[in-house]
Design an enzyme around this catalytic site. Sequence first.
Site, short mmCIF file in Angstrom:
data_model
loop_
_atom_site.label_atom_id
_atom_site.label_comp_id
_atom_site.label_asym_id
_atom_site.label_seq_id
_atom_site.Cartn_x
_atom_site.Cartn_y
_atom_site.Cartn_z
N VAL A 1 0.84 -1.20 0.00
CA VAL A 1 0.00 0.00 0.00
C VAL A 1 0.88 1.25 0.00
CG1 VAL A 1 -1.80 1.28 1.20
CG2 VAL A 1 -1.91 -1.21 1.11
N ASP A 2 1.94 1.24 0.79
CA ASP A 2 2.89 2.36 0.75
C ASP A 2 3.47 2.53 -0.65
OD1 ASP A 2 2.83 3.42 3.30
OD2 ASP A 2 4.47 2.21 4.06
#
Length: 419
Positions: free
Chosen positions: A188-189
């Site tokens: 997600v980062d």
Amino acid sequence: MEPDFSQNSAPGALAGIKVLDLSRVLAGPWCTQLLADLGADVVKIERPGVGDDTRHWGPPFLRDAGGQATEQASYYTACNRNKRSVTLDITRTRAQQLLRDFAATADVLVENFKVGGLARYGLDYDSLKALNPRLIYCSITGFGQDGPYARRAGYDLMVQAACGLMDITGQPDGAPGGGPLKAGVAVVDLFTGLYASNAILAALHARERSGLGQHIDTALLDVGVAMLANQAAGFLATGESPGRAGNVHPSLAPYQDFATRDARVLLAIGNDGQFARFCQAAGQPAWAQDERFATNTARVRNRAELLALLQPLMRTRTSDEWIALLQDKAVPCGPINTVARAFADPQVRHRGLRVDLPRQAPGDAVPVVSTVASPLRLSRTPVRYHGAPPVLGQHTDEVLAEWGVGPAERASLRAEGAI
């Protein structure tokens, strides 16, 4: 033959773009490293004496020329190549003024402070927009600039859980090792960094027409939900939450790993033609004519019956034998590599995906830092690798001199702990 990036002297696609990087950890630095790789001048602001959190996220640690571990975590090097590190204590009034002065001439600012966290220092979007209407200001937070969760801290693992990604990753309940599972890297980062960089590039293009910058609000939660892709589309179409299926694809069959005579291999059949060619090569041409398996939809609906035939068949050969058998039949089949084997792979080596960057900084014990090459291959304005991930504060004097801060003033700033 591995590419020689050292001879690449063409200016990057973003040459002349000035970026002020107030981000740390992964999503923001991943975004700004991409901009730096494309030629932007990225100045990374770090806390004096401490730096980005990831400088201390170890082990593993970088090794010195003698092979001994240092106190420098390798995590930092994953996302801070091609940047210049400047140490500034933004809680100090003089440091805040320096940043405002630079922001007044910068093209882009990237930050991942909590919502409203930079307003107290006069470094929020509204304050800097008044100084520089052309500034593109990208904020990266866990949950966005508004809404009931806006002021919550957000980390990748939390968002993998909150967006539903963990609930569709891992083995089904009841299977060995069943239960929700995070991805092996902070996906997600990483996706957030990519979305943020895309938004910045779009804003730069829009500025060419309007002459004005804008505020970009990027949230890990928004990205996490967006990257559910076909799984989210399936839920929106049916109202049914998808479940965990391990390495099995919910909409394709056979598209998963299989045990072989000696290990495991990945078979990724995406259409009926591939399945027919697999059956022919495997000595089972009749399977492709069986109404239970003739189409992908039929194979998905009759997955259990198909696997009951495939699993013992796949155990009759080694992984390498299956790969050799299928590689010239246009049937996707490949190994499940360790990271070490991936970097030793002939195609990975040919593409030059390991880049060793020399680093010369006073007092630094690490002469070379190895990083992963950018996957962006531009023919006319290629990526350049001009700087290893920097030592903390390596470029403070250099950059402050460019900002018009003379030796005496720098000494004064150091004396008060502002740099």
